[in-house]
Design a protein around this motif. Sequence first.
Motif, mmCIF file in Angstrom:
data_model
loop_
_atom_site.group_PDB
_atom_site.id
_atom_site.type_symbol
_atom_site.label_atom_id
_atom_site.label_comp_id
_atom_site.label_asym_id
_atom_site.label_seq_id
_atom_site.Cartn_x
_atom_site.Cartn_y
_atom_site.Cartn_z
ATOM 1 N N UNK A 242 2.182 -51.549 -13.728
ATOM 2 C CA UNK A 242 0.969 -51.335 -12.937
ATOM 3 C C UNK A 242 1.041 -50.118 -12.026
ATOM 4 N N UNK A 243 2.236 -49.720 -11.601
ATOM 5 C CA UNK A 243 2.387 -48.552 -10.737
ATOM 6 C C UNK A 243 3.404 -47.614 -11.376
ATOM 7 N N UNK A 244 3.514 -46.401 -10.850
ATOM 8 C CA UNK A 244 4.378 -45.403 -11.466
ATOM 9 C C UNK A 244 5.849 -45.661 -11.147
ATOM 10 N N UNK A 245 6.716 -45.041 -11.940
ATOM 11 C CA UNK A 245 8.157 -45.154 -11.707
ATOM 12 C C UNK A 245 8.509 -44.595 -10.328
ATOM 13 N N UNK A 246 7.845 -43.507 -9.931
ATOM 14 C CA UNK A 246 8.089 -42.928 -8.606
ATOM 15 C C UNK A 246 7.689 -43.905 -7.503
ATOM 16 N N UNK A 247 6.628 -44.638 -7.698
ATOM 17 C CA UNK A 247 6.186 -45.605 -6.680
ATOM 18 C C UNK A 247 7.144 -46.790 -6.595
ATOM 19 N N UNK A 248 7.699 -47.204 -7.730
ATOM 20 C CA UNK A 248 8.729 -48.247 -7.694
ATOM 21 C C UNK A 248 9.961 -47.742 -6.948
ATOM 22 N N UNK A 249 10.357 -46.495 -7.221
ATOM 23 C CA UNK A 249 11.510 -45.910 -6.530
ATOM 24 C C UNK A 249 11.253 -45.791 -5.032
ATOM 25 N N UNK A 250 10.010 -45.472 -4.640
ATOM 26 C CA UNK A 250 9.668 -45.372 -3.220
ATOM 27 C C UNK A 250 9.760 -46.742 -2.552
ATOM 28 N N UNK A 251 9.353 -47.790 -3.264
ATOM 29 C CA UNK A 251 9.503 -49.151 -2.740
ATOM 30 C C UNK A 251 10.980 -49.470 -2.519
ATOM 31 N N UNK A 252 11.822 -49.128 -3.501
ATOM 32 C CA UNK A 252 13.259 -49.347 -3.344
ATOM 33 C C UNK A 252 13.805 -48.588 -2.139
ATOM 34 N N UNK A 253 13.326 -47.370 -1.937
ATOM 35 C CA UNK A 253 13.790 -46.565 -0.810
ATOM 36 C C UNK A 253 13.384 -47.196 0.519
ATOM 37 N N UNK A 254 12.195 -47.758 0.575
ATOM 38 C CA UNK A 254 11.750 -48.415 1.821
ATOM 39 C C UNK A 254 12.597 -49.649 2.110
ATOM 40 N N UNK A 255 12.968 -50.387 1.070
ATOM 41 C CA UNK A 255 13.843 -51.551 1.250
ATOM 42 C C UNK A 255 15.190 -51.100 1.814
ATOM 43 N N UNK A 256 15.775 -50.086 1.202
ATOM 44 C CA UNK A 256 17.082 -49.589 1.654
ATOM 45 C C UNK A 256 17.003 -49.084 3.090
ATOM 46 N N UNK A 257 15.946 -48.329 3.404
ATOM 47 C CA UNK A 257 15.810 -47.777 4.751
ATOM 48 C C UNK A 257 15.680 -48.873 5.795
ATOM 49 N N UNK A 258 14.949 -49.936 5.469
ATOM 50 C CA UNK A 258 14.768 -51.023 6.436
ATOM 51 C C UNK A 258 16.066 -51.796 6.644
ATOM 52 N N UNK A 259 16.857 -51.964 5.596
ATOM 53 C CA UNK A 259 18.135 -52.661 5.739
ATOM 54 C C UNK A 259 19.137 -51.820 6.534
ATOM 55 N N UNK A 260 19.061 -50.514 6.389
ATOM 56 C CA UNK A 260 19.971 -49.638 7.140
ATOM 57 C C UNK A 260 19.574 -49.529 8.608
ATOM 58 N N UNK A 261 18.280 -49.577 8.864
ATOM 59 C CA UNK A 261 17.779 -49.484 10.244
ATOM 60 C C UNK A 261 16.759 -50.607 10.443
ATOM 61 N N UNK A 262 17.232 -51.829 10.696
ATOM 62 C CA UNK A 262 16.357 -53.005 10.714
ATOM 63 C C UNK A 262 15.520 -53.118 11.988
ATOM 64 N N UNK A 263 14.665 -52.125 12.180
ATOM 65 C CA UNK A 263 13.797 -52.078 13.354
ATOM 66 C C UNK A 263 12.390 -51.738 12.876
ATOM 67 N N UNK A 264 11.391 -52.403 13.436
ATOM 68 C CA UNK A 264 10.018 -52.109 13.064
ATOM 69 C C UNK A 264 9.651 -50.705 13.533
ATOM 70 N N UNK A 265 8.965 -49.929 12.694
ATOM 71 C CA UNK A 265 8.649 -48.548 13.056
ATOM 72 C C UNK A 265 7.597 -48.477 14.147
#
Length: 278
Positions: A242-265
């Motif tokens: 349903x979404x592009x490979x780049x958009x899936x990768x961006x979702x993965x990046x957001x997950x990783x970023x939140x786990x590394x810095x677990x603070x609400x933006x």
Amino acid sequence: MPTTPEQALQRGELTLIGRIRSASNATFLCEAKLDDQVQHCVYKPVRGEAPLWDFPDGTLAGRERCSYLISSALGWNIVPYTIIRDGPAGPGMVQRWVDQPTDDRADSAHSATGGDASEERPDLIDLLPSGRIPAGYLPVLQAYDYAGAAVTLVHADDDRLRRIAVFDLLINNADRKGGHVLTGTDGQLYGVDHGVSLHVEDKLRTVLWGWAGKPLDDGTLAAVSRLGDELRGGFGAELSAHITVREVAALQARVVALLRNPVMPTPDRRRPIPWPAF
């Protein structure tokens, strides 16, 4: 075995009941009937989607489906059951209708407090006169209403809302209005209208900024970590329908970023709140 509501939505005959005219795209209230099971649902045909220059890939219906799948993978069930199927106007998104309490708020407030309706609690997301924010609510934005009076956009300091705020961060939701959070008769909070989400660029626009700068709890982080594990497995391929490979990768990046810095933006200056806010 009796027919389930999910089976009715998947295979039942869809009958249009009426159009939801407050929606920006073609949106219909439907009835799905299969055997003895009747389920109300929202139907958004792909052919009724207005083209968006900044969401040129895929369909809004597909992004709604992905948002449901992500919500399920997190174990939070924020998004009502959502599928893509054929309907009276062709393929589109079909989502379970959220039944909401029908009791009159004013009568309920009067009977509960012994006073008038002005004593009732604000909505979970509300506009209140500035300087009159009750305990348990977080301020988001200072503004003026149409009469020129100072008001404050607030939301409740509610764990169910906080979970929706984290979900919006993960799916990069560009349109979390107050009216897109529904309280079901089952007491659960649901999020709807996720057609403009999962972009590769940062487009987070939400009314739920009350926890900006606050750390995430361990339970939330555990769920986000599980989502990351799912994405490293076959879940990413399911989303890619349903979404592009780049958009899936961006979702993965957001997950990783939140786990590394677990603070609400914190909000930036690029229109962080959708307008209108409700």
